[in-house]
Write a protein that holds these residues in place. Sequence first.
Motif, PDB file in Angstrom:
ATOM      1  N   UNK B 333       0.839  -1.200   0.000  1.00 25.36           N
ATOM      2  CA  UNK B 333       0.000   0.000   0.000  1.00 25.36           C
ATOM      3  C   UNK B 333       0.880   1.259   0.000  1.00 25.36           C
ATOM      4  N   UNK B 334       1.897   1.241   0.859  1.00 25.33           N
ATOM      5  CA  UNK B 334       2.800   2.396   0.970  1.00 25.33           C
ATOM      6  C   UNK B 334       3.550   2.620  -0.349  1.00 25.33           C
ATOM      7  N   UNK B 335       4.029   1.532  -0.947  1.00 24.81           N
ATOM      8  CA  UNK B 335       4.754   1.657  -2.228  1.00 24.81           C
ATOM      9  C   UNK B 335       3.842   2.265  -3.287  1.00 24.81           C
ATOM     10  N   UNK B 336       2.609   1.756  -3.329  1.00 24.18           N
ATOM     11  CA  UNK B 336       1.657   2.264  -4.308  1.00 24.18           C
ATOM     12  C   UNK B 336       1.328   3.737  -4.036  1.00 24.18           C
ATOM     13  N   UNK B 337       1.256   4.088  -2.733  1.00 27.98           N
ATOM     14  CA  UNK B 337       0.984   5.474  -2.345  1.00 27.98           C
ATOM     15  C   UNK B 337       2.095   6.389  -2.864  1.00 27.98           C
ATOM     16  N   UNK B 338       3.339   5.958  -2.654  1.00 25.55           N
ATOM     17  CA  UNK B 338       4.482   6.768  -3.104  1.00 25.55           C
ATOM     18  C   UNK B 338       4.462   6.899  -4.627  1.00 25.55           C
ATOM     19  N   UNK B 339       4.186   5.776  -5.287  1.00 24.87           N
ATOM     20  CA  UNK B 339       4.180   5.783  -6.768  1.00 24.87           C
ATOM     21  C   UNK B 339       3.109   6.737  -7.313  1.00 24.87           C
ATOM     22  N   UNK B 340       1.936   6.693  -6.710  1.00 26.97           N
ATOM     23  CA  UNK B 340       0.828   7.503  -7.216  1.00 26.97           C
ATOM     24  C   UNK B 340       0.845   8.949  -6.751  1.00 26.97           C
ATOM     25  N   UNK B 341       1.486   9.196  -5.612  1.00 26.55           N
ATOM     26  CA  UNK B 341       1.525  10.565  -5.089  1.00 26.55           C
ATOM     27  C   UNK B 341       2.700  11.350  -5.664  1.00 26.55           C
ATOM     28  N   UNK B 342       3.832  10.675  -5.816  1.00 28.22           N
ATOM     29  CA  UNK B 342       5.041  11.369  -6.252  1.00 28.22           C
ATOM     30  C   UNK B 342       5.329  11.079  -7.728  1.00 28.22           C
ATOM     31  N   UNK B 343       4.666  11.849  -8.572  1.00 22.53           N
ATOM     32  CA  UNK B 343       4.913  11.746 -10.008  1.00 22.53           C
ATOM     33  C   UNK B 343       4.641  13.100 -10.659  1.00 22.53           C
ATOM     34  N   UNK B 344       5.010  13.237 -11.906  1.00 25.40           N
ATOM     35  CA  UNK B 344       4.864  14.522 -12.607  1.00 25.40           C
ATOM     36  C   UNK B 344       3.425  15.017 -12.568  1.00 25.40           C
ATOM     37  N   UNK B 345       2.497  14.080 -12.783  1.00 29.48           N
ATOM     38  CA  UNK B 345       1.087  14.458 -12.870  1.00 29.48           C
ATOM     39  C   UNK B 345       0.605  15.146 -11.583  1.00 29.48           C
ATOM     40  N   UNK B 346       0.892  14.524 -10.456  1.00 34.58           N
ATOM     41  CA  UNK B 346       0.429  15.081  -9.183  1.00 34.58           C
ATOM     42  C   UNK B 346       1.185  16.367  -8.819  1.00 34.58           C
ATOM     43  N   UNK B 347       2.449  16.426  -9.200  1.00 35.28           N
ATOM     44  CA  UNK B 347       3.228  17.629  -8.928  1.00 35.28           C
ATOM     45  C   UNK B 347       2.670  18.819  -9.712  1.00 35.28           C
ATOM     46  N   UNK B 348       2.350  18.583 -10.981  1.00 35.68           N
ATOM     47  CA  UNK B 348       1.782  19.644 -11.816  1.00 35.68           C
ATOM     48  C   UNK B 348       0.392  20.013 -11.295  1.00 35.68           C
ATOM     49  N   UNK B 349      -0.362  18.969 -10.897  1.00 30.90           N
ATOM     50  CA  UNK B 349      -1.709  19.225 -10.380  1.00 30.90           C
ATOM     51  C   UNK B 349      -1.647  20.090  -9.111  1.00 30.90           C
ATOM     52  N   UNK B 350      -0.702  19.764  -8.244  1.00 27.24           N
ATOM     53  CA  UNK B 350      -0.525  20.553  -7.019  1.00 27.24           C
ATOM     54  C   UNK B 350      -0.162  21.993  -7.343  1.00 27.24           C
ATOM     55  N   UNK B 351       0.684  22.146  -8.358  1.00 23.21           N
ATOM     56  CA  UNK B 351       1.116  23.483  -8.764  1.00 23.21           C
ATOM     57  C   UNK B 351      -0.049  24.275  -9.364  1.00 23.21           C
ATOM     58  N   UNK B 352      -0.797  23.612 -10.249  1.00 22.63           N
ATOM     59  CA  UNK B 352      -1.898  24.302 -10.937  1.00 22.63           C
ATOM     60  C   UNK B 352      -3.062  24.601  -9.996  1.00 22.63           C
ATOM     61  N   UNK B 353      -3.445  23.595  -9.210  1.00 20.93           N
ATOM     62  CA  UNK B 353      -4.637  23.770  -8.387  1.00 20.93           C
ATOM     63  C   UNK B 353      -4.361  24.546  -7.118  1.00 20.93           C
ATOM     64  N   UNK B 354      -3.123  24.455  -6.646  1.00 22.20           N
ATOM     65  CA  UNK B 354      -2.886  24.977  -5.313  1.00 22.20           C
ATOM     66  C   UNK B 354      -1.639  25.843  -5.164  1.00 22.20           C
ATOM     67  N   UNK B 355      -0.910  25.984  -6.245  1.00 18.77           N
ATOM     68  CA  UNK B 355       0.287  26.818  -6.182  1.00 18.77           C
ATOM     69  C   UNK B 355       1.414  26.199  -5.371  1.00 18.77           C
ATOM     70  N   UNK B 356       1.351  24.883  -5.145  1.00 18.56           N
ATOM     71  CA  UNK B 356       2.424  24.214  -4.395  1.00 18.56           C
ATOM     72  C   UNK B 356       3.604  24.000  -5.346  1.00 18.56           C
ATOM     73  N   UNK B 357       4.747  24.546  -4.995  1.00 18.80           N
ATOM     74  CA  UNK B 357       5.907  24.434  -5.880  1.00 18.80           C
ATOM     75  C   UNK B 357       6.370  22.974  -5.917  1.00 18.80           C
ATOM     76  N   UNK B 358       6.771  22.481  -7.096  1.00 23.18           N
ATOM     77  CA  UNK B 358       7.164  21.072  -7.191  1.00 23.18           C
ATOM     78  C   UNK B 358       8.365  20.745  -6.298  1.00 23.18           C
ATOM     79  N   UNK B 359       8.333  19.539  -5.736  1.00 22.18           N
ATOM     80  CA  UNK B 359       9.479  19.074  -4.954  1.00 22.18           C
ATOM     81  C   UNK B 359      10.280  18.084  -5.808  1.00 22.18           C
ATOM     82  N   UNK B 360       9.729  17.770  -7.013  1.00 20.94           N
ATOM     83  CA  UNK B 360      10.393  16.818  -7.897  1.00 20.94           C
ATOM     84  C   UNK B 360      10.880  17.510  -9.170  1.00 20.94           C
ATOM     85  N   UNK B 361      11.820  16.840  -9.829  1.00 21.10           N
ATOM     86  CA  UNK B 361      12.362  17.415 -11.065  1.00 21.10           C
ATOM     87  C   UNK B 361      11.379  17.140 -12.205  1.00 21.10           C
TER      88      UNK B 361
END
Lengths: 293, 439
Positions: B333-361
Amino acid sequence: MNKTLRKPWTYVLFLLPLLVLYIMFFIYPMISAAITSFMKWNGLTEPKFNGLTNYKHAYHDAKFWDAVLNNGKFILFSVFVQVPIILFFSLLISNVKKLKGLYKTAVFVPSVMSTAVIGILWSFIYEPDIGLFNLALTKIGLQPVMWLSDSQWAMFSILITNAWQWTGFYIVMVLAAILSIPREIDEAAIVDGAGAFTRATRITVPLIMPVISVVIMLSIAGAMKAADIIIVMTKGGPGGVTDVMATYLIKYGITNAKYGYGNSIGVLIFVFSLMLTALYQVLVARRVERVEY
Amino acid sequence: MKKSLLVSSLSLVLAASTVLSTAGAASKTGTIVIRHTQLGEAKQQRLNILKDVLARVSKEVPGVKYKLDGVDSDVNRKEKLRSEMVVNKAPAIFDLFGGSDTQLYVEANRLLDLTPILKELGLSNKFISLNEFTVNGKIYGLPIGGYQEGYFYNKDYFKAHGLKVPTTLAELEKIAAAVKKDGKTPFAQASKAAWVPLMTANTLWSRYAGPDITNGFSTGKTKWNSAPMISAFTKYQEWVKKGYFKQGELGLDYAEQRNQLIRGEAVMMYDGSWASSVFADKAQAGDMTGKVGYFALPAVAGGKGNQTYVNGGFSNGYGFSAKVKNDKKQLAFVKSFIKNMYNDEMQIRGLEADGVLPSMKVSSTKLANAKVTPLVKEIIAVGNKASGAFPAFDSLVSADVNTALSEGIQKLIGGKVTPKAMLDAVQKAQNIANSDDDF
């Protein structure tokens, strides 16, 4: 069945669940707290015995004594301000002929609300710009008061809120005692020509002294463990001026990850409470005679 | 009733209740608790992202139930999680701060070592910086985003009064004086929680004493009560005395800070980039939507070190209980959580929806195409212009020093202590923390 209940082990069997719970949730934590209070322990790694260091630190920490003083303020406010108010309103409501139930319910309502709700509610009342109190003050040409942010007023503001929350609960207790006094005693006093004030001070109050004594005792106990209302309203601030012993324990024990020190504060709260209770029992409670009509 | 019947029936009740309670406890272990801090309107978008991630995880790892447990960030960090760590009952997945918090929990073996998982998922080199979550070369937490701190300001007000974004502290003070003269509050602030005023103070002392000074406090290399530190806090107190903050702000909750700016009562507000989403949401910002700009705390003349550094980093994210490694399903579950939470898609979504600066490259093309508000673009631009960043002080100092500093800043704002006396008290707490006499 009677024969069975005469056997001591039957009692033990019935008492066992309660005894287990009591030992698990009261005796064991108390002993464990007392032991770790002599240790340097961040709660995570192995504790190390450090003698009286924790107690010495508490003794030399002015902030701890400020917190003790604030508990003292809680007690004094409860006993000398809150209790007379409770008595006054109880006497008033007991003599009301109509809508007595409504008054009783109205004063009782705050005590069934959660402290968090009350804290937030009163934060609005104390709001610097649009709060009820400051609006009233500015309306009559006075300067607004920074109730929760001025160190001179913050503790007082909390005491008022706490009193508001619990006064109704005690009023209902005292009221029940007043209403249980036989009507004849009051009527006899009226026949003898006693006025309302004389009847209240010479008859009603002496007859309900045991209940008043309980109210004072509960107020002291409440004052010693006060924490929630402070956490919601000021978080012990500004600058720690509203910290009481319990919030000091949370701040310096849990937040600072010094569980050994936190436990020593817990033990001190226990000792102070015990001393106060004993003192009250010896000086006041024992003198209150049991009233029989 | 026969004695034997009474005893046997009582024993049956006791035995049955024991078995039932054990069965209840056993079924609970199958539920994964996810402690998050996404509470309130301002964090709704982040909560939505978390929920979507969990929906995907549920599909990938069927049969594992999960429960969301939302707690206020400050309460979770300073009280709840800390207590749970003591009794080793932390949730499987939880909101975690890097730096001293992570270090403390790692020493007690409470955190899951993520190094092999990141390797397995091919994420080892995907993060911009994992410094705050790295202890002895191993990674124990993953930042959900980056942050930066600076001044949000009312653009319309600046324009109407002919004010320009300041480049020096003297210019900032000139603006503050003009705003005050105009009957407004120069700086929005709500200091019931001490970390709020300490954001401004942290950058101010890094301007006066250098961006690296905070690193040296815990080693004894630098001192809280050194002359440049006193200058920084003297400046802070000068602003308080001049009425640059709202009167009574010591009793106000953090959320009230942005309301002062939104209501037009205050003109500038020092806050983290996480606050930017509020000014893009009409429901929260009202008429102020899209009318807020951003600049860094400007340079101090004669200040030490590089004056363009910003307070920023990657200090907040998710950590995982070390107990997870003993349960195959939970680990999956934890591995899947990391895989699904930490990716380009979610980073961009966080940036677009919430202005959260990416923590990933995140790939530069994706980043360039991201639909972000002009305010977020301004924040990114300020970050790009800076020569570097320094982390927030609370990831570098121990909790007791933080408490001493927190009490000190509130006393300073309340006018109950001088900057020198306040910093002496903090240094005293630091000396105890650094020494063996620590209790």
